[in-house]
Design an enzyme around this catalytic site. Sequence first.
Site, PDB file in Angstrom:
ATOM      1  N   GLU A 184       0.848  -1.198   0.000  1.00  0.00           N
ATOM      2  CA  GLU A 184       0.000   0.000   0.000  1.00  0.00           C
ATOM      3  C   GLU A 184       0.873   1.233   0.000  1.00  0.00           C
ATOM      4  OE1 GLU A 184      -2.614  -0.355   3.364  1.00  0.00           O
ATOM      5  OE2 GLU A 184      -4.146  -1.359   2.183  1.00  0.00           O
ATOM      6  N   HIS A 206      -9.916  10.520   3.668  1.00  0.00           N
ATOM      7  CA  HIS A 206      -9.810   9.702   2.462  1.00  0.00           C
ATOM      8  C   HIS A 206     -10.335  10.581   1.327  1.00  0.00           C
ATOM      9  CE1 HIS A 206     -10.252   6.503  -0.411  1.00  0.00           C
ATOM     10  NE2 HIS A 206      -9.587   5.718   0.399  1.00  0.00           N
ATOM     11  N   ARG A 258      -2.608  10.649  -1.163  1.00  0.00           N
ATOM     12  CA  ARG A 258      -3.946  10.887  -0.615  1.00  0.00           C
ATOM     13  C   ARG A 258      -4.185  12.299  -0.096  1.00  0.00           C
ATOM     14  NH1 ARG A 258      -5.814   6.296   3.725  1.00  0.00           N
ATOM     15  NH2 ARG A 258      -6.129   4.654   2.213  1.00  0.00           N
ATOM     16  N   HIS A 298     -11.423   9.817   7.811  1.00  0.00           N
ATOM     17  CA  HIS A 298     -11.159   8.382   7.805  1.00  0.00           C
ATOM     18  C   HIS A 298     -10.563   7.893   9.127  1.00  0.00           C
ATOM     19  CE1 HIS A 298     -10.736   4.666   5.723  1.00  0.00           C
ATOM     20  NE2 HIS A 298      -9.423   4.647   5.726  1.00  0.00           N
ATOM     21  N   ARG A 300      -1.101   8.912   9.636  1.00  0.00           N
ATOM     22  CA  ARG A 300      -1.035   7.455   9.821  1.00  0.00           C
ATOM     23  C   ARG A 300      -0.568   6.752   8.552  1.00  0.00           C
ATOM     24  NH1 ARG A 300      -5.567   3.067   9.103  1.00  0.00           N
ATOM     25  NH2 ARG A 300      -6.097   4.541   7.470  1.00  0.00           N
TER      26      ARG A 300
HETATM   27  C1  LIG Z   1     -13.806   2.040   6.062  1.00  0.00           C
HETATM   28  C2  LIG Z   1     -12.564   1.850   6.872  1.00  0.00           C
HETATM   29  C3  LIG Z   1     -11.512   1.104   6.356  1.00  0.00           C
HETATM   30  C4  LIG Z   1     -10.336   0.917   7.126  1.00  0.00           C
HETATM   31  N1  LIG Z   1      -9.345   0.108   6.650  1.00  0.00           N
HETATM   32  C5  LIG Z   1      -8.277  -0.177   7.442  1.00  0.00           C
HETATM   33  C6  LIG Z   1      -7.300  -1.136   7.047  1.00  0.00           C
HETATM   34  O1  LIG Z   1      -7.401  -1.729   5.976  1.00  0.00           O
HETATM   35  N2  LIG Z   1      -6.258  -1.369   7.894  1.00  0.00           N
HETATM   36  C7  LIG Z   1      -6.100  -0.741   9.104  1.00  0.00           C
HETATM   37  O2  LIG Z   1      -5.137  -1.001   9.834  1.00  0.00           O
HETATM   38  N3  LIG Z   1      -7.030   0.164   9.497  1.00  0.00           N
HETATM   39  C8  LIG Z   1      -8.102   0.440   8.721  1.00  0.00           C
HETATM   40  N4  LIG Z   1      -9.044   1.338   9.141  1.00  0.00           N
HETATM   41  C9  LIG Z   1      -8.903   1.919  10.492  1.00  0.00           C
HETATM   42  C10 LIG Z   1      -9.233   0.839  11.536  1.00  0.00           C
HETATM   43  O3  LIG Z   1     -10.324   0.082  11.077  1.00  0.00           O
HETATM   44  C11 LIG Z   1      -9.574   1.434  12.889  1.00  0.00           C
HETATM   45  O4  LIG Z   1      -8.603   2.351  13.279  1.00  0.00           O
HETATM   46  C12 LIG Z   1      -9.637   0.334  13.971  1.00  0.00           C
HETATM   47  O5  LIG Z   1     -10.544  -0.656  13.543  1.00  0.00           O
HETATM   48  C13 LIG Z   1     -10.068   0.895  15.298  1.00  0.00           C
HETATM   49  O6  LIG Z   1     -10.340  -0.184  16.152  1.00  0.00           O
HETATM   50  P1  LIG Z   1     -10.899   0.087  17.612  1.00  0.00           P
HETATM   51  O7  LIG Z   1     -11.070  -1.236  18.263  1.00  0.00           O
HETATM   52  O8  LIG Z   1     -10.043   1.096  18.268  1.00  0.00           O
HETATM   53  O9  LIG Z   1     -12.302   0.803  17.359  1.00  0.00           O
HETATM   54  P2  LIG Z   1     -13.618   0.295  16.601  1.00  0.00           P
HETATM   55  O10 LIG Z   1     -13.372  -0.892  15.777  1.00  0.00           O
HETATM   56  O11 LIG Z   1     -14.228   1.470  15.963  1.00  0.00           O
HETATM   57  O12 LIG Z   1     -14.531  -0.177  17.809  1.00  0.00           O
HETATM   58  C14 LIG Z   1     -15.051   0.756  18.735  1.00  0.00           C
HETATM   59  C15 LIG Z   1     -16.076   0.042  19.584  1.00  0.00           C
HETATM   60  O13 LIG Z   1     -16.461   0.860  20.685  1.00  0.00           O
HETATM   61  C16 LIG Z   1     -17.886   0.887  20.799  1.00  0.00           C
HETATM   62  N5  LIG Z   1     -18.232   2.104  21.522  1.00  0.00           N
HETATM   63  C17 LIG Z   1     -17.921   3.391  21.184  1.00  0.00           C
HETATM   64  N6  LIG Z   1     -18.375   4.234  22.143  1.00  0.00           N
HETATM   65  C18 LIG Z   1     -18.983   3.468  23.095  1.00  0.00           C
HETATM   66  C19 LIG Z   1     -19.651   3.751  24.316  1.00  0.00           C
HETATM   67  N7  LIG Z   1     -19.824   5.004  24.782  1.00  0.00           N
HETATM   68  N8  LIG Z   1     -20.153   2.708  25.028  1.00  0.00           N
HETATM   69  C20 LIG Z   1     -20.032   1.437  24.595  1.00  0.00           C
HETATM   70  N9  LIG Z   1     -19.408   1.111  23.425  1.00  0.00           N
HETATM   71  C21 LIG Z   1     -18.883   2.116  22.709  1.00  0.00           C
HETATM   72  C22 LIG Z   1     -18.344   0.777  19.365  1.00  0.00           C
HETATM   73  O14 LIG Z   1     -19.683   0.404  19.294  1.00  0.00           O
HETATM   74  C23 LIG Z   1     -17.366  -0.277  18.845  1.00  0.00           C
HETATM   75  O15 LIG Z   1     -17.777  -1.554  19.262  1.00  0.00           O
HETATM   76  C24 LIG Z   1     -10.215   1.539   8.385  1.00  0.00           C
HETATM   77  C25 LIG Z   1     -11.265   2.299   8.896  1.00  0.00           C
HETATM   78  C26 LIG Z   1     -12.432   2.452   8.152  1.00  0.00           C
HETATM   79  C27 LIG Z   1     -13.551   3.250   8.733  1.00  0.00           C
END
Ligand SMILES: Cc1cc2nc3c(=O)[nH]c(=O)nc-3n(C[C@H](O)[C@H](O)[C@H](O)COP(=O)(O)OP(=O)(O)OC[C@H]3O[C@@H](n4cnc5c(N)ncnc54)[C@H](O)[C@@H]3O)c2cc1C
Length: 525
Positions: free
Chosen positions: A114, A236, A282, A343, A378
Amino acid sequence: MLKFDVLIIGSGLAGMTLALHLAEHRKVALVTKRDLLEGSSTYAQGGIAAVLDTGDSVEAHIQDTLVAGAGLCNEETTRFIVEHSKEAIDWLIELGVPFTKDETHKTGYHLTREGGHSHRRIIHAADATGAAVTSTLGQKIKAHPNITLLEDHIAIDLITSKKLGQPGNRCFGAYVLDKQADEVVTVAAGHTILASGGAGKVYLYTTNPDTATGDGIAMGWRAGCRVSNMEFIQFHPTCLYHPHTKSFLITEAVRGEGGILRLPDGTRFMPAHDARAELAPRDVVARAIDFEMKRHGLDCVYLDISYKPASFIQEHFPNIYAHCLELGIDITKEPIPVVPAVHFTCGGLVTDLSGHTDVDGLYAVGEVACTGLHGANRLASNSLLECMVIGRAAASEILHTQPVELPTIPSWDDSRVTDPDEEVVISHNWDELRRAMWDYVGIVRTNKRLERALNRIKLLSEEINEYYSNFHVSNDLIELRNLVQTAELIVRSALLRKESRGLHYSRDYPDMLAEARDTTLSPGA
Ligand SMILES: Cc1cc2nc3c(=O)[nH]c(=O)nc-3n(C[C@H](O)[C@H](O)[C@H](O)COP(=O)(O)OP(=O)(O)OC[C@H]3O[C@@H](n4cnc5c(N)ncnc54)[C@H](O)[C@@H]3O)c2cc1C
């Protein structure tokens, strides 16, 4: 009152990693505001960066990350995360994540490359990596006897010794709204982890799911944690613009295969911005689109691949073709309306390498945190890796500490509030905030626009806090209160950065300063 050894708020990859590493030895509550799989992690497409190939090296991955981060990455953190990347992927493979295989490759897996990576090092499951990972881990979570999964439960605020009027500042859990029962429960725990993801919903257009409302950042801030580098918001460049769809990415490969960016009258504009035209990085493309939209007062621009043969488009972009066609856009005949969209939130709650925040017993892991890995921009596919490596380190630290004795915690007091009478206040303020952030705190910033935004945020904040003090809490009110708090932190951080670096571009300070410094805000200051 519910009592656990550990409370995890959020069930994305960060929360799931922690739950699975802790559950053999601790009673865990996994609280999530929608269903188990809803969060950015499930929507991740590209994959996870890791040093797996013998031709690749830890040093090269570190170097690529530091270059992307524009001088602001913490080198110790970057090294720690990259050095543990193989171990993290091995763990996912052990759990059964079906990564795309390539029998001709030494690793047995297909690795893609990438932007910004000097080697092929992205392991993936076709173009839906996140869903493959979270559904595999989700099954283990549901089957584990030591994990109590509370779906449709939204955390409102953390419970700390300070708020209880006791000495020190230690976290003892959180007040959580059970959305089905419409009642607030006290979830007490010796250790609490914020794994609540980023804050893309602060802006009008985002690739993030609806859950990304900055809840953890705002809760941590209110509990006494510092935040760092909140001004670095990654956009993005091309997200589909259509009233009946949200969060649909138009992959960069469309530009890679010859897609041309045009104004509504058909004028191609990228060559005027950068010699690499549509193939510029980007952030350059996103900035050019933003410039043209602001200059002409447009809602969107157009990405045109329709001059290529229809069979080529259908073969290379089957999902985009099908999705747009469902919305009445035939991309073999007409251009695709696109806007840049938020993003990724690079900044967040300040943590160390074990995810520990400034509050005792409180950890932050994943997009909610600022470990220093992402710096000012990032590197693609580093974020899922961070969730796993820091998640495991936090679990290990918690497992090495003694169980904590919990104090008496009062129940949530809603004796002085009534049912809301004007819910329009919530929907109106929600729209106004996201529009103001989009217009004034977007890709290209000026002092004047940031100050305009801050003035509006202060007014909105007063109105929302008054509403919060008078009425029963609801999911939307909790999220709006957190959105406005997070927006304020982004704007205040942006105002403090008197330079352009990485994702923060200011017309008033177009140059980069010689010394790279974090922007850190403290709640008391
Ligand atoms: C479309 C898209 C494509 C991406 N592609 C990539 C990729 O290919 N590779 C990569 O490394 N990163 C990618 N990213 C970034 C990556 O997906 C995220 O940074 C990562 O998944 C974050 O994980 P997390 O566990 O911190 O949060 P999340 O996966 O967002 O999980 C957060 C959780 O907290 C919960 N939550 C939030 N607030 C509360 C609350 N007050 N009470 C209870 N629950 C709550 C939510 O419901 C959810 O379950 C992408 C992001 C997007 C949006």
